[in-house]
Design a protein around this motif. Structure first.
Motif, PDB file in Angstrom:
ATOM      1  N   ASN A  30       0.828  -1.216   0.000  1.00 18.06           N
ATOM      2  CA  ASN A  30       0.000   0.000   0.000  1.00 18.06           C
ATOM      3  C   ASN A  30       0.860   1.262   0.000  1.00 18.06           C
ATOM      4  OD1 ASN A  30      -2.355  -1.493   0.010  1.00 18.06           O
ATOM      5  ND2 ASN A  30      -2.658  -1.349   2.228  1.00 18.06           N
ATOM      6  N   VAL A  31       1.934   1.253   0.763  1.00 16.03           N
ATOM      7  CA  VAL A  31       2.825   2.410   0.813  1.00 16.03           C
ATOM      8  C   VAL A  31       3.518   2.609  -0.529  1.00 16.03           C
ATOM      9  CG1 VAL A  31       4.899   3.385   1.870  1.00 16.03           C
ATOM     10  CG2 VAL A  31       3.170   2.268   3.300  1.00 16.03           C
ATOM     11  N   VAL A  32       4.045   1.522  -1.086  1.00 14.99           N
ATOM     12  CA  VAL A  32       4.766   1.590  -2.357  1.00 14.99           C
ATOM     13  C   VAL A  32       3.864   2.102  -3.468  1.00 14.99           C
ATOM     14  CG1 VAL A  32       5.876   0.211  -4.159  1.00 14.99           C
ATOM     15  CG2 VAL A  32       6.485  -0.147  -1.762  1.00 14.99           C
ATOM     16  N   ASN A  33       2.589   1.703  -3.439  1.00 17.04           N
ATOM     17  CA  ASN A  33       1.656   2.079  -4.505  1.00 17.04           C
ATOM     18  C   ASN A  33       0.930   3.389  -4.232  1.00 17.04           C
ATOM     19  OD1 ASN A  33       1.583  -0.156  -6.617  1.00 17.04           O
ATOM     20  ND2 ASN A  33       1.419  -1.329  -4.716  1.00 17.04           N
ATOM     21  N   GLY A  34       1.285   4.049  -3.131  1.00 11.66           N
ATOM     22  CA  GLY A  34       0.758   5.382  -2.877  1.00 11.66           C
ATOM     23  C   GLY A  34      -0.646   5.442  -2.335  1.00 11.66           C
ATOM     24  N   TYR A  35      -1.139   4.369  -1.753  1.00 12.83           N
ATOM     25  CA  TYR A  35      -2.475   4.406  -1.172  1.00 12.83           C
ATOM     26  C   TYR A  35      -2.480   5.340   0.041  1.00 12.83           C
ATOM     27  CZ  TYR A  35      -3.625   0.458  -4.164  1.00 12.83           C
ATOM     28  OH  TYR A  35      -3.841  -0.343  -5.260  1.00 12.83           O
ATOM     29  N   GLN A  36      -3.562   6.106   0.179  1.00 15.63           N
ATOM     30  CA  GLN A  36      -3.621   7.150   1.192  1.00 15.63           C
ATOM     31  C   GLN A  36      -3.986   6.623   2.585  1.00 15.63           C
ATOM     32  OE1 GLN A  36      -2.653  10.336   0.483  1.00 15.63           O
ATOM     33  NE2 GLN A  36      -2.094   9.346  -1.446  1.00 15.63           N
ATOM     34  N   HIS A  37      -4.686   5.496   2.661  1.00 17.25           N
ATOM     35  CA  HIS A  37      -5.231   5.045   3.941  1.00 17.25           C
ATOM     36  C   HIS A  37      -4.211   4.205   4.711  1.00 17.25           C
ATOM     37  CE1 HIS A  37      -8.996   6.707   2.634  1.00 17.25           C
ATOM     38  NE2 HIS A  37      -8.998   5.931   1.557  1.00 17.25           N
ATOM     39  N   VAL A  38      -3.081   4.831   5.017  1.00 19.48           N
ATOM     40  CA  VAL A  38      -2.044   4.213   5.843  1.00 19.48           C
ATOM     41  C   VAL A  38      -1.693   5.219   6.934  1.00 19.48           C
ATOM     42  CG1 VAL A  38       0.292   3.263   5.921  1.00 19.48           C
ATOM     43  CG2 VAL A  38      -1.114   2.936   3.873  1.00 19.48           C
ATOM     44  N   ARG A  39      -1.648   4.764   8.178  1.00 16.88           N
ATOM     45  CA  ARG A  39      -1.349   5.681   9.281  1.00 16.88           C
ATOM     46  C   ARG A  39       0.020   6.326   9.082  1.00 16.88           C
ATOM     47  NH1 ARG A  39      -2.128   2.347  14.685  1.00 16.88           N
ATOM     48  NH2 ARG A  39      -0.950   4.188  15.404  1.00 16.88           N
ATOM     49  N   PRO A  40       0.150   7.616   9.405  1.00 16.27           N
ATOM     50  CA  PRO A  40       1.407   8.335   9.182  1.00 16.27           C
ATOM     51  C   PRO A  40       2.612   7.665   9.833  1.00 16.27           C
ATOM     52  CG  PRO A  40      -0.342   9.885   9.678  1.00 16.27           C
ATOM     53  CD  PRO A  40      -0.917   8.522   9.893  1.00 16.27           C
ATOM     54  N   ASP A  41       2.448   7.154  11.081  1.00 20.53           N
ATOM     55  CA  ASP A  41       3.600   6.534  11.739  1.00 20.53           C
ATOM     56  C   ASP A  41       3.976   5.218  11.064  1.00 20.53           C
ATOM     57  OD1 ASP A  41       1.179   5.438  12.625  1.00 20.53           O
ATOM     58  OD2 ASP A  41       2.062   4.735  14.511  1.00 20.53           O
ATOM     59  N   THR A  42       2.964   4.481  10.578  1.00 18.44           N
ATOM     60  CA  THR A  42       3.236   3.235   9.855  1.00 18.44           C
ATOM     61  C   THR A  42       3.930   3.522   8.532  1.00 18.44           C
ATOM     62  OG1 THR A  42       1.289   2.195  10.840  1.00 18.44           O
ATOM     63  CG2 THR A  42       2.198   1.162   8.870  1.00 18.44           C
ATOM     64  N   ARG A  43       3.430   4.536   7.834  1.00 20.15           N
ATOM     65  CA  ARG A  43       4.050   4.910   6.562  1.00 20.15           C
ATOM     66  C   ARG A  43       5.513   5.301   6.766  1.00 20.15           C
ATOM     67  NH1 ARG A  43       1.954   6.328   1.802  1.00 20.15           N
ATOM     68  NH2 ARG A  43      -0.157   6.496   2.699  1.00 20.15           N
ATOM     69  N   ALA A  44       5.773   6.031   7.844  1.00 20.76           N
ATOM     70  CA  ALA A  44       7.141   6.464   8.125  1.00 20.76           C
ATOM     71  C   ALA A  44       8.053   5.273   8.377  1.00 20.76           C
ATOM     72  CB  ALA A  44       7.152   7.415   9.323  1.00 20.76           C
ATOM     73  N   ARG A  45       7.554   4.258   9.128  1.00 21.07           N
ATOM     74  CA  ARG A  45       8.363   3.062   9.390  1.00 21.07           C
ATOM     75  C   ARG A  45       8.674   2.306   8.097  1.00 21.07           C
ATOM     76  NH1 ARG A  45       4.712   1.467  13.253  1.00 21.07           N
ATOM     77  NH2 ARG A  45       4.506  -0.614  12.327  1.00 21.07           N
ATOM     78  N   VAL A  46       7.671   2.203   7.238  1.00 19.97           N
ATOM     79  CA  VAL A  46       7.873   1.489   5.981  1.00 19.97           C
ATOM     80  C   VAL A  46       8.857   2.247   5.090  1.00 19.97           C
ATOM     81  CG1 VAL A  46       6.751   0.740   3.840  1.00 19.97           C
ATOM     82  CG2 VAL A  46       5.627   0.354   6.047  1.00 19.97           C
ATOM     83  N   GLU A  47       8.704   3.552   5.011  1.00 21.14           N
ATOM     84  CA  GLU A  47       9.603   4.344   4.173  1.00 21.14           C
ATOM     85  C   GLU A  47      11.035   4.289   4.697  1.00 21.14           C
ATOM     86  OE1 GLU A  47       7.683   8.128   4.170  1.00 21.14           O
ATOM     87  OE2 GLU A  47       6.396   7.636   2.443  1.00 21.14           O
TER      88      GLU A  47
END
Length: 336
Positions: free
Chosen positions: A21-38
């Motif tokens: 979801n993060v790689v494909n740019g989906y918006q419905h990911v919590r900011p802290d989760t997105r930060a960990r994945v990035e």
């Protein structure tokens, strides 16, 4: 070692689906989760496998850009912006020539290698609406340049006629009355030439200046040598202009050289205006008055329209987006 999606998920402490979801740019990911994945992506230097992704979607990840002559500066600058905008979507751009007669535009319009590309951007002065209406391969197409209005494909338009009228009116406002037009093309595919000539004629009519066919000079191609040859023809024909509207900047650069060789001052004796705002015109002596369109914006809109067609509804009516042109007065008409 090439890391996989699974490796990123383990490093970030999330599911593979979340990483996707993060790689494909989906918006419905919590900011802290997105930060960990990035952060995990950066630490592992993870790069998505675009080939596998495209294969799953039935895509090649390649689009085509077709233009008239590949070494024409205006097209080269457009191509650079298309490549940049496409790369941001993970696309590769295949550049092909489509000009110089009916066969190349027909080949490109018919589909640039069946299933080879996901979409096609057709640059200025290439296939006509008639060519595109005969396509049968279903590949999404976006046209670039020329006037807006109903057509066979999505279109990023520019109003060449209005822009040429403004450039000619600028020359007339400086007191010029014998305004020549250089750059009429005989091939029917070059609609831009016809539109720009129509704008030139409209400006003369609005100023009450009689149209003199002797001041309209056709050329075989839009190159510097053709612009120089056209000016030499005017100067030896006995119909000396006091201003020249060149339908491209490359023609204008050639015109500047021929006027210099003839001992004429620009703009003192002859004012010169071009069309396209290529980089060379900003460094010529004198700098070149020209008509400009935002080529980066044109390219980004074209890529965005193509992406919508590739991933969206291909049966929806064609759309037209218009990018305005502007006149850039410089030393070739205003002096230093």
């Amino acid at each position: 070692m090439r890391h996989r999606l699974k490796d990123v998920a383990e490093r970030a402490g999330v599911s593979v689906k979340t990483v996707s979801n993060v790689v494909n740019g989906y918006q419905h990911v919590r900011p802290d989760t997105r930060a960990r994945v990035e952060r995990a992506i950066a630490e592992l230097n993870y790069r998505p496998n675009l080939s596998a992704r495209n294969l799953r979607k039935g895509r090649t990840g390649v689009i085509a850009l077709a233009g008239p002559e590949l070494d024409v500066p205006a097209f080269a600058e457009l191509a650079r912006h298309v490549v940049t905008a496409a790369a941001e979507r993970g696309w590769t751009v295949l550049v092909d020539r489509a000009g110089g007669g009916p066969a190349p535009p027909g080949r490109v319009a018919a589909g640039i290698g069946d299933h080879l590309v996901d979409g096609l951007i057709v640059g200025p002065s290439t296939p006509t609406a008639g060519h595109l209406a005969g396509r049968d391969d279903g590949t999404p197409v976006v046209l670039v340049g020329g006037p807006g209005g109903p057509g066979p494909a999505d279109h990023v338009a520019t109003d060449d006629a209005a822009a040429a009228r403004a450039a000619t009116a600028h020359l007339i406002s400086l007191g010029r009355r014998r305004v020549a037009a250089i750059g009429v093309r005989p091939t029917p595919e070059v609609a831009a030439a016809r539109l720009r000539l129509a704008g030139y004629a409209a400006a003369l009519a609005a100023a009450g200046i009689a149209h003199d066919e002797r001041l309209v000079v056709p050329v075989p191609a839009w190159r510097r040598a053709d612009g120089a040859a056209a000016v030499r023809h005017l100067l030896t024909s006995g119909v000396r202009p006091d201003a020249v509207l060149c339908l491209t900047d490359t023609l204008a650069l050639g015109a500047l050289r021929a006027l210099h060789e003839a001992g004429l001052r620009v703009p003192g004796d002859v004012a010169v205006a071009g069309f396209d705002d290529i980089e060379d015109g900003r460094f010529s002596v004198p700098t070149l008055t020209t008509v400009a369109a935002d080529r980066e914006r044109v390219a980004r809109l074209a890529v965005a329209l193509l992406a919508d067609r590739i991933d969206g509804d291909r049966s929806a009516p064609p759309r037209t987006l218009t990018v305005p042109c502007r006149l850039e007065p410089r030393e070739s008409t205003l002096g230093r």
